[in-house]
Design a protein around this motif. Structure first.
Motif, short mmCIF file in Angstrom:
data_model
loop_
_atom_site.label_atom_id
_atom_site.label_comp_id
_atom_site.label_asym_id
_atom_site.label_seq_id
_atom_site.Cartn_x
_atom_site.Cartn_y
_atom_site.Cartn_z
N UNK A 12 0.79 -1.22 0.00
CA UNK A 12 0.00 0.00 0.00
C UNK A 12 0.83 1.28 0.00
N UNK A 13 2.09 1.21 0.39
CA UNK A 13 2.90 2.42 0.61
C UNK A 13 4.29 2.26 0.02
N UNK A 14 4.91 3.41 -0.30
CA UNK A 14 6.30 3.42 -0.73
C UNK A 14 6.91 4.75 -0.32
N UNK A 15 7.83 4.69 0.63
CA UNK A 15 8.41 5.93 1.14
C UNK A 15 9.30 6.62 0.11
N UNK A 30 3.62 14.77 9.68
CA UNK A 30 2.99 14.00 10.74
C UNK A 30 3.35 12.54 10.52
N UNK A 31 4.24 12.01 11.35
CA UNK A 31 4.75 10.64 11.19
C UNK A 31 4.24 9.79 12.35
N UNK A 32 3.30 8.89 12.08
CA UNK A 32 2.74 8.04 13.12
C UNK A 32 2.61 6.62 12.64
N UNK A 33 2.54 5.70 13.55
CA UNK A 33 2.12 4.35 13.20
C UNK A 33 0.60 4.34 13.05
N UNK A 34 0.13 3.35 12.33
CA UNK A 34 -1.31 3.21 12.12
C UNK A 34 -2.04 3.17 13.47
N UNK A 62 -6.77 18.29 2.71
CA UNK A 62 -5.86 19.27 3.31
C UNK A 62 -4.52 18.65 3.68
N UNK A 63 -4.55 17.41 4.11
CA UNK A 63 -3.36 16.74 4.63
C UNK A 63 -3.22 15.36 3.99
N UNK A 64 -2.80 15.31 2.73
CA UNK A 64 -2.75 14.02 2.03
C UNK A 64 -1.69 13.08 2.60
N UNK A 65 -1.93 11.80 2.42
CA UNK A 65 -1.01 10.73 2.80
C UNK A 65 -0.06 10.56 1.62
N UNK A 66 1.11 11.17 1.71
CA UNK A 66 1.97 11.33 0.55
C UNK A 66 2.47 10.01 -0.02
N UNK A 67 2.77 9.03 0.83
CA UNK A 67 3.38 7.80 0.33
C UNK A 67 2.39 6.65 0.15
N UNK A 68 1.10 6.95 0.14
CA UNK A 68 0.07 5.93 -0.09
C UNK A 68 -0.10 5.73 -1.59
N UNK A 84 -2.07 27.34 -0.43
CA UNK A 84 -1.45 28.63 -0.07
C UNK A 84 -1.05 28.70 1.40
N UNK A 85 -1.62 27.83 2.23
CA UNK A 85 -1.37 27.89 3.66
C UNK A 85 -0.18 26.99 4.03
N UNK A 86 0.19 27.06 5.27
CA UNK A 86 1.25 26.18 5.78
C UNK A 86 0.78 24.73 5.67
N UNK A 87 1.64 23.86 5.17
CA UNK A 87 1.21 22.51 4.84
C UNK A 87 1.51 21.54 5.99
N UNK A 88 0.64 20.53 6.13
CA UNK A 88 0.82 19.48 7.14
C UNK A 88 0.49 18.16 6.45
N UNK A 89 1.47 17.28 6.38
CA UNK A 89 1.44 16.13 5.49
C UNK A 89 1.53 14.84 6.29
N UNK A 90 0.69 13.89 5.95
CA UNK A 90 0.62 12.62 6.67
C UNK A 90 1.57 11.59 6.10
N UNK A 91 2.15 10.79 7.01
CA UNK A 91 2.88 9.60 6.61
C UNK A 91 2.86 8.60 7.76
N UNK A 92 2.93 7.31 7.42
CA UNK A 92 3.15 6.27 8.43
C UNK A 92 4.60 5.80 8.41
#
Length: 295
Positions: A12-15, A30-34, A62-68, A84-92
């Motif tokens: 499902x993912x590739x870093x 935002x780096x978290x485990x599932x 707003x905060x896509x899961x970049x490596x999904x 245009x705003x400050x970005x906050x990006x999800x990853x596991x």
């Protein structure tokens, strides 16, 4: 170009999708485990950055899961480039699998591994595996679904599983690898560790701490409504908006915000299984990390 130390890949993912990503000053990763508070932290970031509970788009926009792998990389990059705003990006992905840029803030949310595992068990039952395989280009499951063990039997087996943590990040060794790497970086000026139970105990205090660390000004009069919007109950009420599941991988969107409790995992284990868990984690992480994680 900043190159991570490790590459993490699954069905499902590739870093590797992080390599070459054009960061901006102030980006938040935002780096978290599932099932460790990912969506909760995405919501907190959205509220702090945008300053309003009325979000202009769902969280996954707003905060896509970049490596999904379910979404094309170009589409995710383009969506982030247009913000245009400050970005906050999800990853596991653990931090050693993401480019480490001094202009970027990294936040890792930790949860008691047994509680995380129970939520993971229930989340697995809520996924449409056929749809997920279709989106990620994997072979569709065939034959009748495998019968699932009751959670009381599954959890001890999860504790005991011997796997390569770099290929099975949702295993106990994988969870501890993720947290061990973050713990080693906790003194870096752009790395924040947040404990799930601290969010439960003092949500407003944790939100203020993060706003201060990230240099985000928030008007005093706005705090009550922002904190209220980040409560677990309020997020569950807005599940259709916060977790709209536009790709159709969830069987029940409201079940995505199932309970969010703490202590449930430990209660499912008998004394022998709890002792086995302590033995396992003691071999996987340093004592100071375990004291913080289990307090």
């Amino acid at each position: 170009m900043l190159t991570p130390a490790h590459r993490y890949r699954s069905d499902d993912e590739d870093s590797a999708r992080w390599v070459g990503f054009p960061f901006r000053d102030g980006d938040i990763v935002i780096s978290t485990r599932s099932k460790s508070g990912t969506t909760w932290m995405q919501m907190i970031c959205a509220l702090l950055v945008l300053g309003t509970p009325e979000l202009p788009a769902p969280l996954n926009v707003l905060s896509p899961w970049l490596d999904w792998l379910a979404e094309p990389q170009d589409a995710v990059y383009a969506r982030l480039a247009a913000q245009p705003h400050r970005r906050f990006i999800k990853t596991h992905t653990p931090l050693d699998g993401v480019p480490f840029d001094p202009r970027v803030h990294y936040v890792v949310v930790a949860r008691h591994p047994l509680d995380m595992a129970v939520s993971l068990y229930h989340q697995a039952g809520n996924l449409d595996r056929v749809r997920l395989a279709e989106l990620t280009g994997q072979p569709a499951p065939t034959g009748p679904p495998r019968k699932r063990l009751p959670v009381e039997q599954w959890l001890p087996s999860w504790v005991d599983r011997e796997v390569d943590p770099r290929t099975d990040l949702d295993s106990l060794p994988g969870v501890m690898l993720h947290l061990r790497d973050a713990w080693a970086r906790r003194h870096e000026p752009n790395v924040e560790l947040v404990h799930y139970d601290d969010l439960r105990a003092d949500l407003g205090g944790e939100m203020r701490r993060l706003a201060d660390r990230w240099g985000i000004p928030v008007a005093v009069e706005r705090w009550p409504e922002l904190v209220e919007a980040a409560t677990f109950g309020r997020m569950r009420e807005r599940a259709d908006r916060l977790a709209p599941d536009t790709l159709g991988v969830l069987r029940d969107r409201r079940a995505f915000f199932r309970q969010g409790g703490s202590g449930q995992g430990r209660e499912l284990l008998d004394a022998s299984a709890r002792a086995r868990y302590q033995e396992r984690v003691s071999a996987l992480a340093p004592p100071d990390l375990l004291t913080w994680l289990h307090r």
